[in-house]
Design a protein around this motif. Structure first.
Motif, PDB file in Angstrom:
ATOM      1  N   ASP A 174      -5.940  -1.638   0.099  1.00 49.55           N
ATOM      2  CA  ASP A 174      -6.858  -1.590   1.252  1.00 49.55           C
ATOM      3  C   ASP A 174      -7.780  -2.801   1.274  1.00 49.55           C
ATOM      4  O   ASP A 174      -8.075  -3.348   2.341  1.00 49.55           O
ATOM      5  CB  ASP A 174      -7.688  -0.304   1.235  1.00 49.55           C
ATOM      6  CG  ASP A 174      -6.918   0.906   1.746  1.00 49.55           C
ATOM      7  OD1 ASP A 174      -5.999   0.726   2.578  1.00 49.55           O
ATOM      8  OD2 ASP A 174      -7.233   2.026   1.310  1.00 49.55           O
ATOM      9  N   CYS A 184       2.368   1.870  -3.351  1.00 47.58           N
ATOM     10  CA  CYS A 184       1.365   2.431  -4.277  1.00 47.58           C
ATOM     11  C   CYS A 184       1.199   3.924  -4.044  1.00 47.58           C
ATOM     12  O   CYS A 184       1.130   4.713  -5.005  1.00 47.58           O
ATOM     13  CB  CYS A 184       0.025   1.717  -4.113  1.00 47.58           C
ATOM     14  SG  CYS A 184       0.008   0.023  -4.706  1.00 47.58           S
ATOM     15  N   GLU A 185       1.137   4.335  -2.793  1.00 49.57           N
ATOM     16  CA  GLU A 185       0.976   5.755  -2.476  1.00 49.57           C
ATOM     17  C   GLU A 185       2.206   6.554  -2.915  1.00 49.57           C
ATOM     18  O   GLU A 185       2.066   7.645  -3.493  1.00 49.57           O
ATOM     19  CB  GLU A 185       0.719   5.931  -0.984  1.00 49.57           C
ATOM     20  CG  GLU A 185      -0.656   5.437  -0.561  1.00 49.57           C
ATOM     21  CD  GLU A 185      -0.881   5.460   0.940  1.00 49.57           C
ATOM     22  OE1 GLU A 185       0.061   5.782   1.704  1.00 49.57           O
ATOM     23  OE2 GLU A 185      -2.022   5.148   1.358  1.00 49.57           O
ATOM     24  N   LYS A 186       3.387   6.019  -2.670  1.00 54.66           N
ATOM     25  CA  LYS A 186       4.609   6.724  -3.078  1.00 54.66           C
ATOM     26  C   LYS A 186       4.724   6.786  -4.601  1.00 54.66           C
ATOM     27  O   LYS A 186       5.194   7.776  -5.147  1.00 54.66           O
ATOM     28  CB  LYS A 186       5.835   6.053  -2.467  1.00 54.66           C
ATOM     29  CG  LYS A 186       5.938   6.287  -0.979  1.00 54.66           C
ATOM     30  CD  LYS A 186       7.187   5.654  -0.401  1.00 54.66           C
ATOM     31  CE  LYS A 186       7.268   5.971   1.079  1.00 54.66           C
ATOM     32  NZ  LYS A 186       8.567   5.659   1.641  1.00 54.66           N
ATOM     33  N   GLN A 234       2.243   6.969  -6.701  1.00 57.43           N
ATOM     34  CA  GLN A 234       1.309   7.994  -7.162  1.00 57.43           C
ATOM     35  C   GLN A 234       1.868   9.405  -6.954  1.00 57.43           C
ATOM     36  O   GLN A 234       1.563  10.312  -7.728  1.00 57.43           O
ATOM     37  CB  GLN A 234      -0.036   7.868  -6.429  1.00 57.43           C
ATOM     38  CG  GLN A 234      -0.735   6.539  -6.604  1.00 57.43           C
ATOM     39  CD  GLN A 234      -1.126   6.230  -8.036  1.00 57.43           C
ATOM     40  OE1 GLN A 234      -1.304   7.136  -8.847  1.00 57.43           O
ATOM     41  NE2 GLN A 234      -1.256   4.962  -8.350  1.00 57.43           N
ATOM     42  N   ALA A 235       2.698   9.576  -5.934  1.00 59.13           N
ATOM     43  CA  ALA A 235       3.208  10.905  -5.582  1.00 59.13           C
ATOM     44  C   ALA A 235       4.523  11.250  -6.283  1.00 59.13           C
ATOM     45  O   ALA A 235       5.033  12.356  -6.109  1.00 59.13           O
ATOM     46  CB  ALA A 235       3.395  10.994  -4.065  1.00 59.13           C
ATOM     47  N   LYS A 284       0.832  -1.215   0.000  1.00 57.95           N
ATOM     48  CA  LYS A 284       0.000   0.000   0.000  1.00 57.95           C
ATOM     49  C   LYS A 284       0.865   1.262   0.000  1.00 57.95           C
ATOM     50  O   LYS A 284       0.620   2.201  -0.770  1.00 57.95           O
ATOM     51  CB  LYS A 284      -0.939   0.010   1.203  1.00 57.95           C
ATOM     52  CG  LYS A 284      -1.821   1.244   1.215  1.00 57.95           C
ATOM     53  CD  LYS A 284      -2.742   1.290   2.392  1.00 57.95           C
ATOM     54  CE  LYS A 284      -3.510   2.614   2.364  1.00 57.95           C
ATOM     55  NZ  LYS A 284      -4.339   2.796   3.503  1.00 57.95           N
ATOM     56  N   MET A 285       1.888   1.277   0.844  1.00 55.65           N
ATOM     57  CA  MET A 285       2.753   2.461   0.910  1.00 55.65           C
ATOM     58  C   MET A 285       3.494   2.689  -0.409  1.00 55.65           C
ATOM     59  O   MET A 285       3.671   3.827  -0.841  1.00 55.65           O
ATOM     60  CB  MET A 285       3.760   2.330   2.062  1.00 55.65           C
ATOM     61  CG  MET A 285       3.124   2.412   3.441  1.00 55.65           C
ATOM     62  SD  MET A 285       2.216   3.954   3.727  1.00 55.65           S
ATOM     63  CE  MET A 285       3.530   5.143   3.642  1.00 55.65           C
ATOM     64  N   ASP A 336      -3.180   1.100  -7.400  1.00 56.85           N
ATOM     65  CA  ASP A 336      -4.203   1.842  -6.672  1.00 56.85           C
ATOM     66  C   ASP A 336      -4.160   1.449  -5.194  1.00 56.85           C
ATOM     67  O   ASP A 336      -4.358   0.281  -4.854  1.00 56.85           O
ATOM     68  CB  ASP A 336      -5.572   1.520  -7.269  1.00 56.85           C
ATOM     69  CG  ASP A 336      -6.697   2.326  -6.645  1.00 56.85           C
ATOM     70  OD1 ASP A 336      -6.444   3.105  -5.692  1.00 56.85           O
ATOM     71  OD2 ASP A 336      -7.839   2.171  -7.107  1.00 56.85           O
ATOM     72  N   PRO A 337      -3.905   2.405  -4.310  1.00 60.77           N
ATOM     73  CA  PRO A 337      -3.897   2.092  -2.880  1.00 60.77           C
ATOM     74  C   PRO A 337      -5.215   1.488  -2.387  1.00 60.77           C
ATOM     75  O   PRO A 337      -5.227   0.729  -1.420  1.00 60.77           O
ATOM     76  CB  PRO A 337      -3.627   3.447  -2.212  1.00 60.77           C
ATOM     77  CG  PRO A 337      -2.944   4.265  -3.250  1.00 60.77           C
ATOM     78  CD  PRO A 337      -3.532   3.798  -4.559  1.00 60.77           C
TER      79      PRO A 337
END
Length: 134
Positions: free
Chosen positions: A115, A40-42, A44-45, A37-38, A110-111
């Motif tokens: 989830d 995926c978030e990184k 995206q950023a 998850k982390m 996709d985070p």
């Protein structure tokens, strides 16, 4: 080839896994899923192509570890009596491993997909801890 009688085992032991350590915990799968998850978030950023390539590679490795840890629980920890008491358990593991695979976090950045995987691991974890109390 038969061993000489002096070398033959005197005691036969059996275990539910290759090494009867008895240490099982869905937290191992959860930690790897949190990592997915982390990542995926990184991803995206960050727009750096090299970073993104590395992120995808690491995410896929972590997703494989999620599947591995789930399979160990599914095949080594849980017994027939658990599946009788919790008939939904096979389906839960199937859904969780699919979420860790190509149709889930391995095929997505996709985070929200991560989830869903974390939620499924939590469902399995709840049953796991109920069986540990029994």
């Amino acid at each position: 080839m038969r061993l000489p009688r002096i070398l033959a085992p005197r005691v036969t032991a059996s275990a539910h896994c290759d090494l009867p350590c008895g240490v099982y915990d869905p937290a191992q799968a959860r930690i790897e899923a949190e990592s997915v998850k982390m990542i995926c978030e990184k991803y995206q950023a960050n727009t750096d192509p090299e970073f993104r390539t590395r992120a995808i590679i690491i995410k896929e490795q972590r997703a494989e570890l999620v599947k591995h840890h789930l399979w160990v629980l599914w095949t080594d920890y849980f017994k027939a009596t658990h599946f009788e008491k919790y008939p939904q358990l096979h389906q839960m593991f199937n859904e969780a491993t699919k979420l860790a695979g190509a149709g889930g976090v391995k095929g997505s950045l996709d985070p929200a997909t991560a989830d869903k995987l974390l939620a499924k691991i939590d469902e399995i974890s709840k049953i796991f801890w109920e069986t540990k109390k029994a």
